[in-house]
Design a protein around this motif. Structure first.
Motif, mmCIF file in Angstrom:
data_model
loop_
_atom_site.group_PDB
_atom_site.id
_atom_site.type_symbol
_atom_site.label_atom_id
_atom_site.label_comp_id
_atom_site.label_asym_id
_atom_site.label_seq_id
_atom_site.Cartn_x
_atom_site.Cartn_y
_atom_site.Cartn_z
ATOM 1 N N LEU A 180 0.801 -1.218 0.000
ATOM 2 C CA LEU A 180 0.000 0.000 0.000
ATOM 3 C C LEU A 180 0.835 1.269 0.000
ATOM 4 N N PHE A 181 2.045 1.193 0.537
ATOM 5 C CA PHE A 181 2.839 2.406 0.725
ATOM 6 C C PHE A 181 4.056 2.495 -0.193
ATOM 7 N N VAL A 192 10.115 -4.787 -1.801
ATOM 8 C CA VAL A 192 9.054 -4.293 -0.920
ATOM 9 C C VAL A 192 9.254 -4.817 0.498
ATOM 10 N N THR A 193 9.588 -6.113 0.608
ATOM 11 C CA THR A 193 9.804 -6.716 1.926
ATOM 12 C C THR A 193 10.945 -6.031 2.657
ATOM 13 N N ILE A 194 12.056 -5.839 1.967
ATOM 14 C CA ILE A 194 13.218 -5.208 2.603
ATOM 15 C C ILE A 194 12.905 -3.766 3.008
ATOM 16 N N ALA A 197 -1.228 5.340 -3.212
ATOM 17 C CA ALA A 197 -2.166 5.634 -4.295
ATOM 18 C C ALA A 197 -2.780 7.016 -4.143
ATOM 19 N N SER A 198 -2.813 7.549 -2.926
ATOM 20 C CA SER A 198 -3.433 8.856 -2.669
ATOM 21 C C SER A 198 -2.455 10.009 -2.791
ATOM 22 N N ALA A 201 3.446 9.180 1.232
ATOM 23 C CA ALA A 201 2.909 8.127 2.102
ATOM 24 C C ALA A 201 4.003 7.411 2.897
ATOM 25 N N PRO A 202 5.053 6.876 2.246
ATOM 26 C CA PRO A 202 6.103 6.238 3.047
ATOM 27 C C PRO A 202 6.845 7.211 3.948
ATOM 28 N N ILE A 203 6.905 8.500 3.552
ATOM 29 C CA ILE A 203 7.561 9.492 4.410
ATOM 30 C C ILE A 203 6.763 9.687 5.702
#
Length: 447
Positions: free
Chosen positions: A49-50, A60-62, A116-117, A122-124
């Motif tokens: 999602l992020f 993505v996992t890491i 997506a928004s 978002a990750p920040i």
């Protein structure tokens, strides 16, 4: 006086007030620890999602575990600042503030927009919330150990710290339980759409409840006596710790490495391992994690009670062997069957309970004037290094060797064994008295 030699007068028994303090401290710690670890149970969903949808799964996992690690990397700063005020102005105030900070940041995570928004924002934002959580937990755990150790008789310090560790572990179990319910009630599509937010919202509300509960706690008798006798530390507490207690810092950091590896790998990361490496479903993996964590709760409490009786050296020497054998057997045979998985997880949970005895040594490695700071600095710096980097290291090594996590834990068992031998030889000079008798004995000696 050696740490294993009782004073002439028999120490008092635990009172109803002591049990109330232990209960409220453990419950508050459970609620705050739930807030901090719920992230890992939804790491897979959050990762998709992020981050950009075209990013490879391994990356993505890491990166997701990297954000998880961010919460650990900021812990030293938050822990040292909170501990500074805890040694100068009181343990209770820090206790209340740390859990308020945790509750607010967890509610913030529940309301965050996804990639997506708002794209890269978002990750920040996710990293920012994890950093605030890390600052809060950095003061919570060492503060809680200091708080309960300074409320109970010295012969019950192990029990008190082990009981508190059980409370923190209960937070992990609660997180696993809530995650299991969410994944059982909602479809994977619903979880990804909105249901992943529910555990974070629940956690924020739990945190606010814990803030209220901590109003009923009293300041520790040791700190109250230091304040009355004007013997509080007058210089920068961290300066005194680094100058006067380097051995206590080193031993506490090594013990924290053992604790962090035991919890992060066997409890927090294993739900993901069971899905990706052993072929179990999300529901089966989370159910097994909950079952194993239940036995971890009993293991931590038992470890604290046992170390009070036999001492730290003999305890860690024996417990490390059990730990190494149980963890290696689990990761070797977990894929045999679902029944075998649950049985081995129960045994491993008891073995990992060894970590419940870690704070027994750590709270005794520093005198009361700088105990909070010494414990917080050692614990949080070590956890930032080993607790934060362990998920990244193991995730990176798994493509090379699918048993990398098991071999890492064998290394941890060897470290615990060596520390046990050292404490058998040097424990009396490493560990000082702690508990409410500490000032009673000092005043009696000086009068």
């Amino acid at each position: 006086m050696s740490p294993t030699t009782p004073p002439a007068a028999a120490p008092r028994r635990l009172t109803s007030q002591d049990f109330r303090t232990l209960g409220l401290s453990a419950l508050g710690g459970a609620l705050e620890f739930y807030d901090f670890i719920i992230f890992v149970f939804f790491a897979t969903v959050i990762g998709h999602l992020f981050f950009p949808p075209d990013m490879p799964d391994w990356l993505v996992t890491i990166q997701t575990f990297g954000i998880f690690a961010a919460g650990y990397l900021v812990r030293p700063l938050g822990g040292i600042i909170l501990a500074h005020f805890g040694d100068r102005f009181g343990r209770k105030r820090v206790f209340a503030f740390s859990i308020l900070l945790m509750a607010l940041s967890t509610l913030g995570m529940a309301a965050m927009p996804t990639y997506a928004s708002i794209g890269v924002g978002a990750p920040i934002l996710l990293i920012l919330m994890r950093m605030l959580q890390g600052a809060a937990i950095g003061g919570e755990v060492p503060g809680a150990w200091t708080f309960v150790a300074e409320h109970v008789p010295f012969r019950r310090v192990g029990f008190a710290c082990g009981f508190l560790c059980s409370g923190l572990t209960l937070g992990i179990l609660l997180g696993s339980f809530i995650a299991t319910i969410i994944n059982s009630i909602y479809t994977p599509e619903d979880v990804a759409a909105y249901a992943w937010r529910i555990p974070f919202f629940i956690g924020g509300i739990f945190g606010l409840v814990a803030v209220y509960l901590r109003r009923w706690l009293q300041e520790t008798p040791i700190f109250a006596e230091m304040k009355r006798s004007r013997s509080l530390v007058t210089e920068l507490p961290l300066k005194a710790v680094l100058r006067d207690h380097p051995r206590g810092v080193v031993i506490s950091m090594l013990l924290t490495w053992i604790l962090s590896a035991g919890i992060v790998i066997t409890t927090l990361m294993t739900a993901t391992f069971l899905q990706k490496l052993y072929g179990y479903t999300a529901q089966q993996s989370l159910a097994a994690t909950s079952f194993g964590t239940l036995f971890l709760i009993f293991g931590t409490a038992a470890a604290g009670a046992i170390i009070d009786r036999i001492g730290s050296g003999r305890f860690f020497t024996a417990a490390s062997i059990f730990f190494g054998a149980a963890t290696f057997a689990f990761y070797t045979y977990a894929a045999v069957s679902l029944t075998m998985l649950f049985v081995l997880y129960a045994v491993m949970g008891l073995a990992v309970g060894m970590v419940g005895a870690v704070p027994y040594v750590m709270v005794r490695a520093f005198p009361a004037r700088v105990r909070f700071t010494g414990l917080s600095f050692s614990y949080n710096v070590s956890y930032a290094i080993f607790g934060g980097l362990t998920p990244l290291a193991v995730a990176s090594l798994l493509p090379i060797n699918p048993m990398a996590h098991a071999y890492y834990l064998l290394l941890i068992a060897a470290l615990a064994f060596i520390l046990g031998l050292y404490l058998m030889a040097k424990g009396d000079s490493v560990e000082s008295e702690v508990g409410i008798e500490e000032f009673t004995e000092r005043l009696a000696t000086s009068s």
